[in-house]
Design an enzyme around this catalytic site. Structure first.
Site, short mmCIF file in Angstrom:
data_model
loop_
_atom_site.label_atom_id
_atom_site.label_comp_id
_atom_site.label_asym_id
_atom_site.label_seq_id
_atom_site.Cartn_x
_atom_site.Cartn_y
_atom_site.Cartn_z
CD GLU A 17 -8.35 8.82 21.94
OE1 GLU A 17 -8.54 8.34 23.06
OE2 GLU A 17 -8.22 10.05 21.72
CG ASN A 50 -5.69 1.44 9.31
OD1 ASN A 50 -4.58 1.10 8.87
ND2 ASN A 50 -6.53 0.57 9.85
NE ARG A 95 -0.67 1.24 23.10
CZ ARG A 95 -0.49 0.20 22.28
NH1 ARG A 95 -0.02 0.39 21.08
NH2 ARG A 95 -0.77 -1.01 22.69
CG HIS A 108 -9.66 -3.29 8.30
ND1 HIS A 108 -8.78 -3.89 9.20
CD2 HIS A 108 -10.74 -4.10 8.24
CE1 HIS A 108 -9.33 -5.00 9.66
NE2 HIS A 108 -10.51 -5.15 9.09
CG ASN A 145 -2.21 -0.82 0.90
OD1 ASN A 145 -3.06 -0.38 0.13
ND2 ASN A 145 -2.29 -2.01 1.48
CG LEU A 194 -1.50 5.11 15.66
CD1 LEU A 194 -1.66 6.35 14.78
CD2 LEU A 194 -0.06 4.63 15.63
#
Ligand code: GRF
Length: 207
Positions: free
Chosen positions: A143, A108, A66, A110, A15, A94
């Site tokens: 989130e 993103n 993280r 998917h 990608n 993230l």
């Protein structure tokens, strides 16, 4: 309109290559500012470097949390004045620090029609469920995991003879088409987010 994009990868980077190819041929008005991988073995790193794009490994195993890892990524992105971040097979969730620093600026891709089959092995999930149609989704990152507002989706038929690999390859072809398109729309400011909905504005209008 154009912007500086950063692509985050963990693996082969097909990608990422589709985004870079779209930049090269003018379908995506952007400057490739930086490719970041969280694992040094990510094959896409060499491919990006071969195209003259700056690459950086920020190995998550070198951070104790993280937050610490996200801060390193954030520093790198802000240091290059990045406008748009494209996750492309980036196998890390993230945290809020990073997400809130780039509101509606992180995308993103998917390999399913969300909200069906989020998380890992989406193609396998579609086959095992017996879905007749699956596909791919480009969405804003929020989130949650694979939960942000959907920008573009493309449907792909699931055939009785499909294995995970065969279906995955057909879906991937469509991923390579819609990811550059979605990134272009966002950089053109033609995507207006209203609650859960990302509305695509006609050419010439800006959000
Ligand atoms: C793609 O199937 C993408 O949808 C998912 O991870 C895979 C990455 O593949 N998020 P590649 O590294 O872009 O080839």
């Amino acid at each position: 309109m154009s912007g500086r994009i950063s692509i985050l990868i963990s693996g082969r980077g097909s990608n990422m290559l589709a985004l870079l190819a779209a930049i090269d041929d003018g379908r995506l008005a952007a400057v490739p500012a930086l490719v970041i991988a969280n694992v040094p073995q990510a094959a896409g790193l060499r491919l990006a470097a071969a195209r003259g794009v700056e690459t950086l490994v920020i190995d998550h195993r070198n951070s104790s949390s993280r937050l610490e890892h996200d801060r390193k990524v954030l520093d790198a992105l802000q240091g290059r004045q990045v406008d748009l971040i494209c996750l492309a097979g980036y196998m890390r969730v993230l945290g809020p620090t990073l997400i809130r620093a780039f509101p509606c600026r992180i995308l993103n891709i998917h390999p399913s029609l969300l909200p069906s089959f989020p998380g890992l092995h989406a193609q396998r999930q579609a086959i095992e469920f017996g879905a007749k149609v699956s596909g791919c989704t480009v969405h804003f990152v929020d989130e949650g995991v694979d939960t942000g507002p959907v920008i573009l989706q493309r449907a792909v038929e699931v055939r009785g003879s499909d294995t995970e690999e065969i279906l995955g390859a057909r879906i991937l072809e469509e991923e390579h088409r819609i990811y550059p398109e979605a990134a272009h729309l966002v950089l053109e400011k033609r995507v207006r987010v209203e609650g859960r909905r990302a509305c695509i504005l006609p050419a010439g209008e800006v959000a």
